[in-house]
Scaffold this active site. Structure first.
Site, PDB file in Angstrom:
ATOM      1  N   ASN A 151      52.861  46.644  48.958  1.00 22.56           N
ATOM      2  CA  ASN A 151      52.800  45.358  48.240  1.00 22.56           C
ATOM      3  C   ASN A 151      53.840  45.272  47.114  1.00 22.56           C
ATOM      4  OD1 ASN A 151      50.747  44.514  49.885  1.00 22.56           O
ATOM      5  ND2 ASN A 151      49.104  44.882  48.404  1.00 22.56           N
ATOM      6  N   SER A 177      43.570  31.207  31.588  1.00 20.81           N
ATOM      7  CA  SER A 177      43.312  31.494  32.997  1.00 20.81           C
ATOM      8  C   SER A 177      42.369  30.443  33.568  1.00 20.81           C
ATOM      9  CB  SER A 177      42.686  32.889  33.100  1.00 20.81           C
ATOM     10  OG  SER A 177      42.593  33.307  34.431  1.00 20.81           O
ATOM     11  N   ASN A 178      42.519  30.167  34.838  1.00 23.26           N
ATOM     12  CA  ASN A 178      41.634  29.245  35.559  1.00 23.26           C
ATOM     13  C   ASN A 178      41.623  27.840  34.972  1.00 23.26           C
ATOM     14  OD1 ASN A 178      40.518  31.081  37.612  1.00 23.26           O
ATOM     15  ND2 ASN A 178      39.782  32.207  35.827  1.00 23.26           N
ATOM     16  N   LYS A 209      41.574  40.543  29.285  1.00 26.22           N
ATOM     17  CA  LYS A 209      41.111  39.154  29.099  1.00 26.22           C
ATOM     18  C   LYS A 209      39.830  39.128  28.281  1.00 26.22           C
ATOM     19  CE  LYS A 209      42.831  38.438  33.779  1.00 26.22           C
ATOM     20  NZ  LYS A 209      42.484  39.649  34.515  1.00 26.22           N
ATOM     21  N   HIS A 252      39.758  34.269  29.589  1.00 24.49           N
ATOM     22  CA  HIS A 252      39.510  34.516  31.008  1.00 24.49           C
ATOM     23  C   HIS A 252      39.023  33.282  31.767  1.00 24.49           C
ATOM     24  CE1 HIS A 252      38.025  37.858  33.966  1.00 24.49           C
ATOM     25  NE2 HIS A 252      38.499  36.833  34.616  1.00 24.49           N
ATOM     26  N   ASP A 294      46.527  44.719  35.543  1.00 21.20           N
ATOM     27  CA  ASP A 294      45.742  43.563  35.091  1.00 21.20           C
ATOM     28  C   ASP A 294      44.252  43.901  35.125  1.00 21.20           C
ATOM     29  OD1 ASP A 294      45.939  40.293  34.880  1.00 21.20           O
ATOM     30  OD2 ASP A 294      44.135  40.936  35.942  1.00 21.20           O
ATOM     31  N   TYR A 341      35.682  42.833  33.930  1.00 22.00           N
ATOM     32  CA  TYR A 341      35.829  43.726  35.097  1.00 22.00           C
ATOM     33  C   TYR A 341      35.123  45.060  34.808  1.00 22.00           C
ATOM     34  CZ  TYR A 341      39.815  40.738  36.555  1.00 22.00           C
ATOM     35  OH  TYR A 341      40.631  39.698  36.917  1.00 22.00           O
TER      36      TYR A 341
HETATM   37  P1  A2P Z   1      42.443  46.535  51.055  1.00 18.56           P
HETATM   38  O1  A2P Z   1      41.873  46.905  49.725  1.00 18.56           O
HETATM   39  O2  A2P Z   1      41.731  47.168  52.200  1.00 18.56           O
HETATM   40  O3  A2P Z   1      43.937  46.732  51.114  1.00 18.56           O
HETATM   41  P2  A2P Z   1      43.935  39.544  46.901  1.00 18.56           P
HETATM   42  O4  A2P Z   1      44.962  40.430  46.256  1.00 18.56           O
HETATM   43  O5  A2P Z   1      44.486  38.216  47.352  1.00 18.56           O
HETATM   44  O6  A2P Z   1      42.677  39.395  46.094  1.00 18.56           O
HETATM   45  O7  A2P Z   1      43.507  40.236  48.288  1.00 18.56           O
HETATM   46  C1  A2P Z   1      42.869  41.477  48.300  1.00 18.56           C
HETATM   47  C2  A2P Z   1      42.441  41.744  49.716  1.00 18.56           C
HETATM   48  O8  A2P Z   1      43.587  41.819  50.562  1.00 18.56           O
HETATM   49  C3  A2P Z   1      41.716  43.047  49.879  1.00 18.56           C
HETATM   50  O9  A2P Z   1      40.692  42.827  50.826  1.00 18.56           O
HETATM   51  C4  A2P Z   1      42.768  43.997  50.431  1.00 18.56           C
HETATM   52  O10 A2P Z   1      42.168  44.953  51.268  1.00 18.56           O
HETATM   53  C5  A2P Z   1      43.641  43.079  51.211  1.00 18.56           C
HETATM   54  N1  A2P Z   1      45.043  43.526  51.202  1.00 18.56           N
HETATM   55  C6  A2P Z   1      45.739  43.980  50.148  1.00 18.56           C
HETATM   56  N2  A2P Z   1      46.999  44.280  50.496  1.00 18.56           N
HETATM   57  C7  A2P Z   1      47.097  43.982  51.806  1.00 18.56           C
HETATM   58  C8  A2P Z   1      48.159  44.061  52.750  1.00 18.56           C
HETATM   59  N3  A2P Z   1      49.348  44.517  52.385  1.00 18.56           N
HETATM   60  N4  A2P Z   1      47.906  43.674  54.033  1.00 18.56           N
HETATM   61  C9  A2P Z   1      46.679  43.230  54.403  1.00 18.56           C
HETATM   62  N5  A2P Z   1      45.636  43.119  53.549  1.00 18.56           N
HETATM   63  C10 A2P Z   1      45.850  43.493  52.273  1.00 18.56           C
END
Ligand code: A2P
Length: 284
Positions: free
Chosen positions: A239, A136-137, A75, A108, A45, A50
């Site tokens: 993730n 979006s939004n 977007k 966007h 995405d 961006y």
């Molecule tokens: P990092 O880049 O150090 O992993 P979102 O996807 O809701 O925007 O959140 C992104 C934030 O969540 C980033 O700060 C990222 O930090 C952190 N993050 C991403 N994956 C994880 C995870 N599995 N556990 C904890 N924090 C995570």
């Protein structure tokens, strides 16, 4: 490989995508997208605003994975709204990505000549330049002001959504048109209150999963598409590792009960459109 969700136009989208907002175009986006593709993501995405579409395109090409196996979303930025400018905005994204089609293209932010921009997206879809189109939004208020004037229903509305801000009202309206929610900030943008929530952690312990994995699994089981961001290769991988367990109904209900109804961003607030245009200029 990730599970897929079918959109209201029949297009299949991988339920977990890799978000690239705020990843700089200094080689970091290229590296992060290559890492995501290596980890098994098949959905990336990006967005005009961006500033990293070129690096996304290069990473996809260099991965050696067939283009049709990767789902690419970009977007249109607000400065390209209005019918004529939107047609140019579509071409600009295709050129930056170095692709002859995009899988999904979104308006966007819902400000300015939304209706004219939407008409251009509908035409670009008919011309085969975009497979699916969305918005979006959009809040309830913005949705009700815009979407009834569209000739075709959007396939998605990408909104801020996580267990503490579940967007139940707009999702109900969207469901009536079989419009899927895509979650931005699905981990609460790293919000510790969310990632350290005891209910979520206890559920994770039962399955040997992290809080982040439980949150993303919850979102997918809610039939939403989720777009986690991470700059860390281990978290990028974990993730996506959410397809070997299923949350039970009572666990889904426990997480549904965590909703505070308060997202961090309010698209209805006065001046948001003007603020966004001035902070994210697109000059070509
Ligand atoms: P990092 O880049 O150090 O992993 P979102 O996807 O809701 O925007 O959140 C992104 C934030 O969540 C980033 O700060 C990222 O930090 C952190 N993050 C991403 N994956 C994880 C995870 N599995 N556990 C904890 N924090 C995570």
């Amino acid at each position: 490989m990730t599970d897929t969700i079918t959109l209201n136009d029949g297009v299949k989208i991988p339920a977990v995508g890799f978000g690239t907002f705020l990843i700089p175009a200094d080689g970091s986006t290229y590296k992060a997208v290559r890492a995501a593709l290596d980890a098994g993501y098949r959905h990336i995405d990006t967005a005009t605003a961006y500033y990293n579409e070129e690096e996304v395109g290069n990473a996809v090409r260099d991965s050696g994975i067939l283009r049709e196996e990767i789902f690419i979303t970009s977007k249109l930025w607000v400065s390209h709204f209005g019918y004529e400018r939107a047609l140019m905005g579509v071409e600009r994204s295709l050129r930056k990505l170095g692709m002859d089609y995009m899988d999904l293209y979104l308006l966007h932010q819902p400000y300015g000549d939304v209706a004219g921009a939407w008409q251009a997206l509908e035409e670009a879809k008919k011309a085969g330049k975009i497979r699916s189109i969305g918005v979006s939004n959009m809040t309830v208020k913005i949705w009700n002001a815009c979407v009834p004037h569209f000739a075709t229903m959007p396939s998605v509305n990408q909104i801020e959504c996580n267990p503490l801000a579940q967007q139940k009202e707009i999702r109900k309206i969207m469901a009536a048109g079989s419009v899927k929610a895509e979650c931005w900030g699905p981990l609460g943008q790293g919000n510790r209150t969310l990632l350290e929530n005891q209910t979520i952690r206890a559920i994770g312990e039962k399955y040997g999963k992290s809080a982040a994995q439980v949150i993303l699994r919850f979102e997918v089981q809610e039939d939403m598409i989720t777009l986690p961001k991470s700059a860390n290769s281990e978290r990028i991988r974990s993730n996506l590792d959410i397809f070997d367990f299923t949350l039970a109904d009572d666990e889904m209900n426990q997480i549904r009960a965590l909703d505070t109804g308060k997202p961090s961003h309010n698209p209805d607030a006065p001046g948001v459109g003007e603020y966004l245009i001035s902070h994210y200029p697109i000059n070509d």
